[in-house]
Design a protein around this motif. Structure first.
Motif, PDB file in Angstrom:
ATOM      1  N   SER A 251      37.020  26.021  44.096  1.00 17.14           N
ATOM      2  CA  SER A 251      36.876  26.665  42.697  1.00 17.14           C
ATOM      3  C   SER A 251      37.448  25.820  41.597  1.00 17.14           C
ATOM      4  N   ARG A 252      36.864  25.602  40.444  1.00 13.82           N
ATOM      5  CA  ARG A 252      37.463  25.046  39.238  1.00 13.82           C
ATOM      6  C   ARG A 252      37.485  25.869  38.384  1.00 13.82           C
ATOM      7  N   VAL A 253      38.843  26.396  38.006  1.00 14.31           N
ATOM      8  CA  VAL A 253      38.878  27.433  36.820  1.00 14.31           C
ATOM      9  C   VAL A 253      39.800  26.661  35.731  1.00 14.31           C
ATOM     10  N   GLY A 254      39.239  26.482  34.583  1.00 16.50           N
ATOM     11  CA  GLY A 254      40.050  25.489  33.645  1.00 16.50           C
ATOM     12  C   GLY A 254      40.235  24.184  34.108  1.00 16.50           C
ATOM     13  N   LEU A 255      41.536  23.683  33.924  1.00 13.59           N
ATOM     14  CA  LEU A 255      41.512  22.251  34.449  1.00 13.59           C
ATOM     15  C   LEU A 255      42.119  22.075  35.865  1.00 13.59           C
ATOM     16  N   PHE A 256      42.211  23.245  36.501  1.00 10.90           N
ATOM     17  CA  PHE A 256      42.798  23.002  37.897  1.00 10.90           C
ATOM     18  C   PHE A 256      41.540  23.590  38.988  1.00 10.90           C
ATOM     19  N   GLU A 257      41.654  22.906  40.160  1.00 12.15           N
ATOM     20  CA  GLU A 257      40.900  23.275  41.223  1.00 12.15           C
ATOM     21  C   GLU A 257      41.696  24.054  42.211  1.00 12.15           C
ATOM     22  N   HIS A 258      41.149  24.939  42.790  1.00 10.13           N
ATOM     23  CA  HIS A 258      41.664  25.861  43.838  1.00 10.13           C
ATOM     24  C   HIS A 258      41.037  25.811  45.171  1.00 10.13           C
ATOM     25  N   ARG A 259      41.594  25.679  46.184  1.00 13.76           N
ATOM     26  CA  ARG A 259      41.091  25.704  47.594  1.00 13.76           C
ATOM     27  C   ARG A 259      41.219  27.051  48.130  1.00 13.76           C
ATOM     28  N   ILE A 260      40.390  27.879  48.303  1.00 14.13           N
ATOM     29  CA  ILE A 260      40.460  29.270  48.733  1.00 14.13           C
ATOM     30  C   ILE A 260      39.752  29.496  49.975  1.00 14.13           C
ATOM     31  N   LEU A 261      40.366  30.346  50.870  1.00 19.79           N
ATOM     32  CA  LEU A 261      40.083  30.885  52.197  1.00 19.79           C
ATOM     33  C   LEU A 261      39.569  32.404  52.029  1.00 19.79           C
ATOM     34  N   ALA A 262      38.428  32.631  52.037  1.00 17.10           N
ATOM     35  CA  ALA A 262      37.788  34.044  51.657  1.00 17.10           C
ATOM     36  C   ALA A 262      37.167  34.377  53.036  1.00 17.10           C
ATOM     37  N   TYR A 263      37.364  35.490  53.434  1.00 15.57           N
ATOM     38  CA  TYR A 263      37.236  36.165  54.727  1.00 15.57           C
ATOM     39  C   TYR A 263      36.539  37.491  54.251  1.00 15.57           C
ATOM     40  N   SER A 264      35.305  37.769  54.909  1.00 16.07           N
ATOM     41  CA  SER A 264      34.550  39.295  54.842  1.00 16.07           C
ATOM     42  C   SER A 264      34.457  39.765  56.136  1.00 16.07           C
ATOM     43  N   LEU A 265      35.413  40.522  56.564  1.00 13.57           N
ATOM     44  CA  LEU A 265      35.454  41.204  58.026  1.00 13.57           C
ATOM     45  C   LEU A 265      34.220  42.498  57.983  1.00 13.57           C
ATOM     46  N   THR A 266      33.178  42.251  58.544  1.00 14.56           N
ATOM     47  CA  THR A 266      32.187  43.315  58.211  1.00 14.56           C
ATOM     48  C   THR A 266      32.552  44.480  59.128  1.00 14.56           C
ATOM     49  N   GLU A 267      33.290  44.605  60.152  1.00 14.13           N
ATOM     50  CA  GLU A 267      33.392  45.668  61.053  1.00 14.13           C
ATOM     51  C   GLU A 267      34.765  46.452  60.584  1.00 14.13           C
TER      52      GLU A 267
END
Length: 560
Positions: A251-267
């Protein structure tokens, strides 16, 4: 007869030409001014895009598994550069909101309709009854002259993710039909089901934007997110190193890029976990079938005054007894039972921990809470993925929202309460035989004594975040704020593509404007008129005038 002197006609003719040039230039200037006024009227502030200092609005409808909510966000631009994030001026609903949809004494999702849209497949009336009151309320928060340019995003989460594709399409089509009858700007692509990763990512954006960790002026590390909902648990953190991972979001927000781990645990949502405890209890409790083939099931996490009908899809009663024959009924499946409260804090702790690690062990009552979490997470739970990253993630601080924040509020904890305080406060309240939490509405109140050990076990054993700093809140942060920023970025980005996007959204209303058609016609007439004007060349003014004079002023002399 002597020829007439040219000097007698030179001044009047040249004066006429000069007056004609002045008249022509005056017409051109007037037409240009009118054209500029028309362009400003059609495309200026209030008719195309947003200008610095002028507020604008975004509406996000959250179609969750337990209900449907709406949020209205009011923004203002901070700068003219395309990397400047807008400033959030106000979010609705707030504590001053007065509406019949407001749920009294609640701590989270206080303005909503129930149940979720996944219960209304093939039921347009039900979808309309869920959405229309919320949209009508949202319209009251936006000035009438701004509604036509205010986008509404209808975004569904885990409740609709569980449905078949055909059923999802039908619900979304019904939702679009409802939204289309109102003044807000909408598109079909804005009415959809979010993936679990999107929902988690939007929550991370919302949290870090709210806490001032995003943007060019911030050099602080970003925060991790724990977001406990009804059906799913979202866990999001930024990582420093680059890696190939299906959960990675760049994700690039402004001048910086972010590397994000996004988990959605459905149970691992609070309701899903509670369902597992009911299923586990059905396999070990001696039960007797009552009238109407209803079974009573005692639950150690519910207060003694709790009695309610409960739908249990996963209940298999291996030792139920038929009231007529007194014979055991082996492995009978019942979908409807009566839950009866039988509060026992120690038994509830073991049951909640088993649900937190998604264990299939039937000997849940003997499990302790001091075991190594990594050794007891089964591979099918999905949490073992988190464990392998737990020591390498960049986020040293997590904020626990939604269901976590509700429990924190009910326990009256400090923002940085540790796990020991959670256990002690929970035990103090839930060890009392007269424990009663009816003053707080919703499942979090009914399941309060389950929620406390469940969230503590999630942090300590399910997610292995015991060494990280855990803060609770802020309570007004929802993933819908992140969705309003990301989905509605065309409203605040000042790039060429954004302007084109804004123009395309308003092109129909612009072309239909009578004033715009008048200006267009005036411009065409101006082009035709200017093409017929012969302007003198610079430095040859006299020649230009002389060439336009009649030829008889200079008659040929007759030969002598």
């Amino acid at each position: 007869m002597e020829p007439r002197s040219p000097s007698k006609f030179k001044i009047p003719i040249m004066g006429f030409v000069q007056y004609k040039r002045v008249f022509n230039i005056g017409i051109i200037v007037l037409a240009v001014v009118l054209l500029l006024v028309g362009v400003y009227h059609v495309f200026g502030p209030g008719r195309g895009g947003n200008v610095l200092g002028r507020p604008y609005f975004t509406v996000v409808v959250d179609c969750g598994s337990t209900g449907t909510r709406v949020n209205v966000y009011e923004w203002v631009m901070k700068g003219e550069r395309n990397w400047e994030l807008p400033m959030l001026m106000h979010s609705y609903p707030d504590l001053s909101t007065k509406s019949p949809l407001w749920k009294g004494a609640c701590q989270y999702h206080c303005l909503q309709t129930e149940p979720g849209l996944d219960k209304f497949v093939g039921n347009y009336s039900g979808v309309r009854a869920s959405l229309e009151p919320l949209i009508l309320w949202a319209e009251q928060q936006v000035p009438p002259e701004r509604r036509g340019e205010t986008p509404v995003f209808v975004l569904a989460t885990a409740g609709l993710r569980r449905l078949d594709v055909v059923d999802v399409k039908q619900v979304l089509d019904d939702a679009e039909a409802v939204v289309g009858k109102h003044a807000f700007l909408h598109r079909r692509s804005w009415i959809r089901v979010l993936s679990g990763k999107e929902e988690a990512y939007y929550g991370w954006i919302a949290l870090n934007y709210k806490m001032g960790r995003l943007g060019n002026n911030s050099r602080l590390p970003t925060l991790g997110l724990l977001d406990l909902g009804g059906s799913s648990l979202q866990v999001v953190m930024e990582v420093g190193e680059s890696r190939e991972d299906g959960h990675l979001v760049r994700s690039r927000v402004g001048l910086f890029e972010h590397r994000i781990l996004a988990y959605s645990l459905t149970e691992f949502g609070i309701n899903k976990a509670f369902d597992r405890t009911v299923s586990m209890l059905s396999q070990v409790q001696p039960l007797r079938e009552g009238s109407g083939r209803k079974l009573e099931l005692q639950h150690p996490c519910l207060g003694s005054d709790y009695v309610n009908n409960y739908t249990c899809d996963g209940c298999i009663f291996s030792n139920a007894t038929d009231s007529n024959s007194s014979q055991p009924m082996r492995n009978h499946h019942f979908t409807s039972v009566y839950l009866v409260g039988d509060l026992n804090w120690e038994q509830c702790k073991g049951l909640a921990r088993t649900a937190a690690i998604h264990s299939s062990s039937s000997d849940w009552s003997n499990l302790t809470l001091a075991l190594n979490c990594k050794a007891h997470l089964p591979s099918h739970s999905g949490s073992n993925i988190l464990n392998s990253k737990a020591t390498t993630h960049a986020a040293a601080c997590f904020h626990a929202l939604s269901g976590f924040f509700v429990v924190y509020t009910m326990l009256n904890l400090s923002q940085r309460a540790n796990m020991t305080e959670i256990w002690e406060r929970g035990q103090l309240l839930c060890s009392r035989s007269d424990a009663h939490f009816g003053s707080i509405s919703g499942n979090y109140a009914r399941q309060f004594c389950f929620s406390v050990p469940y969230l503590a076990s999630l942090i300590e054993d399910g997610l292995c975040l015991g060494d990280a700093e855990i803060n609770f809140g802020p309570g007004d942060v929802s993933w819908t704020l992140g969705a309003a920023l990301v989905e509605g970025e065309y409203l605040w980005l000042s790039t060429t593509n954004s302007r084109l996007s804004i123009s395309s959204l308003k092109i129909k209303s612009v072309l239909a404007s009578p004033f715009f058609l008048f200006i267009l016609l005036l411009g065409l007439l101006l082009i035709v008129y200017c093409s017929q004007i012969k302007l003198p060349m610079p430095g040859k003014r006299g020649a230009g005038v002389r060439s336009s004079l009649p030829s008889y002023i200079y008659p040929k002399r007759r030969p002598n």
